[in-house]
Enzyme design. Structure first.
Site, mmCIF file in Angstrom:
data_model
loop_
_atom_site.group_PDB
_atom_site.id
_atom_site.type_symbol
_atom_site.label_atom_id
_atom_site.label_comp_id
_atom_site.label_asym_id
_atom_site.label_seq_id
_atom_site.Cartn_x
_atom_site.Cartn_y
_atom_site.Cartn_z
ATOM 1 N N SER A 543 1.151 -0.952 0.006
ATOM 2 C CA SER A 543 0.243 0.313 -0.375
ATOM 3 C C SER A 543 0.744 1.542 -0.284
ATOM 4 O O SER A 543 1.952 1.136 0.167
ATOM 5 C CB SER A 543 -0.922 -0.485 1.072
ATOM 6 O OG SER A 543 -1.254 1.428 1.436
ATOM 7 N N TYR A 556 -2.836 -1.170 10.214
ATOM 8 C CA TYR A 556 -2.760 -1.201 8.521
ATOM 9 C C TYR A 556 -1.487 -0.897 7.686
ATOM 10 O O TYR A 556 -1.221 -1.300 7.463
ATOM 11 C CB TYR A 556 -3.953 -0.594 7.885
ATOM 12 C CG TYR A 556 -4.093 -0.895 6.770
ATOM 13 C CD1 TYR A 556 -4.566 -1.684 5.881
ATOM 14 C CD2 TYR A 556 -4.153 0.494 5.299
ATOM 15 C CE1 TYR A 556 -4.112 -1.560 4.625
ATOM 16 C CE2 TYR A 556 -3.571 0.301 3.799
ATOM 17 C CZ TYR A 556 -4.233 -1.270 3.832
ATOM 18 O OH TYR A 556 -4.481 -1.538 2.688
#
Length: 666
Positions: A543, A556
């Site tokens: 990401s 995350y």
């Protein structure tokens, strides 16, 4: 598009021909995968208003099981019958003259055996490769057996390659016979109605089947052979697939239906008998290989290849100009105790080859059991068929090889969003995909979609944090397709909350799903790729947050940063194995993604100070290109990193975020 009009009951005759052909094709003991041909004769009016007698014959390479009206080509019957006055005719001239007799501008070629159908006077003709007929005829006393079973009413012809000579010979025999058995080529029947020719075909096949069954010796029953240990068989498959995939990747299919052949006490004689019919040669090659679990694979394949190369050299003068010898690798590997491993550029082709191998080897086993031996085509005849341009034409009808034909990939989180886009892109380019996701109903829908775009997909439903799920997806790759070429480590969840208040169990769950499961699957994949020995590619879907985290997204961001480091270490440790490892860093992929739950959307909108209904636009506006990032964009990057186009790229991070400067890799 037809350029002629059927007269009289021609349309009904064609309907009956198509229906009869489909029934014959549906019975794999009659024909299998494109074998055999059928025809009828009708009267037509051509585009210029002339009335002609026409032959409607199956096109070369068409499958009787699925043949439709357009697969039966119309030819001028009188032009074809005029050729019977010739004493001989080379194949090239025959092909030209038969092609010139076409009454329509069809791209498909008429059957190789068009003249056989044309020269027979009856209205309807069938040519099938019935197993029972081949077992009756393919041995040293084949002609005698045919005479005995059919009381002299059916003629017998030793193998002659299809063409003018065979067509003329069958036409002469038809004057005093009700059918003709062709050695290593099946049965030809004829009658003036579709029902009658089908009845004759079935009657003669049943007579042959009964005779072979009556004579079959009890001593020909397969001996018991212990099944290999499941893990030993998996290792055998991996090593074999690796050895066969050094030039280009292939899929292996294990077919247990062939275990009676692999275990047969006379399996060597069965293999030596070669293909039951000429049509089988292109699929199963001149011979199959017998290779048990634990036997030396490299040595066995080299001996097989050396034998094939010698076969080519001995007949090189028969090799058509401009044609290169085929691969010297086997298409069928008989494994005692297990069955056969068949080889193809995809699962469907490997299954087709297994179907043909089952029938071709069963014919030899039945002939040996009933008559004591099974005869093989001569080496010259085998070569002349294998490299016959009119037969090799069928190979050109198969779709061109795609980038990922023969490749096997695991994709986690494959039911939606980026994972689904990746799996679908890979399947579209020919890959066999093991699709992993915890949402079983959505996964079932996704895998059905992957199949529709031309790939092969096997679903594995389960949570990636469960070791049993990971074991099942590795086993599925090996058991269904023979091995593994790469993994897309994509499964992930988004956990929101500031560090001060984030519950520890939510932190742990995020890392377990996004990072620890990727580590455990990496571990399993590397073990498999080491055994297989032909490298591979691991792609980690990380990401933008790995390099540019945001408040409230700590778990995350930490898991995705760890994923990048995992990819880099996998690149370092996988390099000596030829295994590449790379990461892709997307940002804000909303379409079809279940990552963006209502909770996550609300939290990220609040963190960025934008209305929730403007969140997608906010992310698009903040990147340098001002572009929305789609799942398809990420899939393109993933496919590149899995392909040979990136064969010199490992340890890299590819951004697919529209250009977020703060997230540039460093």
């Amino acid at each position: 598009m037809r350029t002629f009009t059927m007269l009289d009951d021609g349309a009904e005759q064609l309907n009956q021909l198509v229906a009869r052909s489909n029934r014959l094709g549906a019975d794999e003991t009659m024909v299998v995968h494109g074998g055999g041909n059928t025809s009828c004769k009708v009267r037509v009016e051509d585009a210029l208003g002339s009335v002609r007698s026409a032959l409607l014959v199956k096109a070369s390479g068409s499958d009787l099981r699925t043949a439709a009206h357009q697969h039966f080509l119309g030819l001028d019957l009188e032009q074809l019958r005029a050729l019977r006055s010739r004493d001989s005719m080379p194949d090239e001239e025959m092909e030209f003259l038969v092609g010139r007799a076409k009454l329509e501008p069809a791209v498909l070629k008429p059957s190789i055996e068009t003249l056989l159908h044309a020269f027979l006077p009856a209205e309807h003709v069938d040519h099938v490769h019935a197993d029972a007929i081949c077992a009756l005829a393919n041995h040293s006393r084949g002609g005698q057996a045919v005479e005995e079973v059919f009381a002299g009413e059916v003629a017998f012809v030793e193998f002659v390659r299809p063409g003018f000579e065979l067509s003329a010979r069958v036409a002469r025999l038809a004057e005093r016979s009700r059918a003709v058995v062709l050695g290593h080529h099946g049965l030809v029947t004829w009658a003036d109605t579709s029902d009658d020719v089908e009845a004759i075909t079935n009657e003669l096949v049943e007579q042959a089947k009964a005779h072979v069954a009556k004579r079959r010796s009890a001593t020909s029953a397969p001996r018991a052979h212990p099944a290999p240990d499941a893990e030993d068989l998996r290792r055998h498959r991996l090593q074999l697939r690796g050895a066969l995939s050094r030039e280009q990747r292939v899929v292996l299919h294990l077919d247990e239906r062939l275990r009676p052949i692999a275990d047969h006490p006379q399996v060597d004689e069965i293999v030596e008998a070669g293909a039951a019919t000429a049509d089988h040669i292109l699929a199963v090659r001149p011979r199959s290989l017998i290779l048990g679990v634990g036997e030396p694979i490299a040595e066995s394949l080299e001996q097989f290849a050396a034998s094939y190369r010698d076969y080519v050299e001995r007949h090189r003068e028969l090799l058509p100009d401009g044609v290169e010898p085929r691969s010297a690798a086997p298409a069928v590997v008989l494994v005692p105790g297990a069955g056969a491993l068949t080889v193809g550029e995809g699962k469907a082709r490997a299954v087709q080859i297994a179907d043909i191998a089952l029938h071709t080897h069963t014919v030899a086993a039945d002939a040996i059991g009933a008559f004591g031996d099974a005869s093989a085509l001569s080496s010259e005849d085998t070569f002349s068929v294998e490299y016959w341009p009119l037969e090799m034409y069928k190979l050109t009808l198969r779709p061109p090889r795609r980038d990922f034909d023969g490749h096997v990939f695991i994709v986690t989180g494959a039911a939606s969003g980026i994972g689904r886009a990746c799996a679908e892109a890979l399947a579209r380019d020919g890959a066999a995909v093991v699709a992993v996701d915890r949402d079983e109903p959505v996964l079932a829908d996704a895998t059905a979609a992957f199949q529709r775009v031309g790939g092969m997909a096997v679903p594995v439903a389960g949570d990636v944090t469960d070791a049993r799920t990971l074991d099942r997806c590795i086993d599925a790759a090996v058991d269904e397709f023979g091995g593994l070429d790469g993994v897309v480590l994509n499964a992930g969840i988004a956990t929101v909350g500031e560090l001060e208040t984030l519950p520890t169990d939510e932190w742990r769950r995020c890392l377990e799903v996004n990072l620890t499961s990727a580590f455990e699957l990496t571990q399993r994949a590397l073990r498999v790729l080491r055994i297989q020995g032909v490298g591979g590619s691991l792609v980690y879907v990380s990401s933008k947050n790995a390099f540019s985290p945001g408040a409230g997204f700590g778990a995350y961001a930490a898991s995705k940063a760890g994923l990048v480091q995992l990819a880099r270490v996998a690149a370092i440790e996988g390099g000596p194995l030829g295994v590449r490892a790379n990461a892709v860093n997307p940002d804000a992929v909303f379409g079809g993604s279940r990552l963006w739950s209502d909770e996550v959307r609300e939290e990220r909108a609040r963190a960025h100070g934008v209305p929730i209904d403007q969140l997608e636009q906010f992310y698009a506006d903040r990147n340098l290109l001002g572009a929305e990032v789609r799942a398809h964009d990420v899939a393109e990057a993933v496919a590149f990193l899995l392909s040979e186009r990136s064969s010199r790229t490992t340890g890299s991070v590819v951004t697919v975020d529209g250009g977020v400067a703060a997230a540039f890799p460093r």
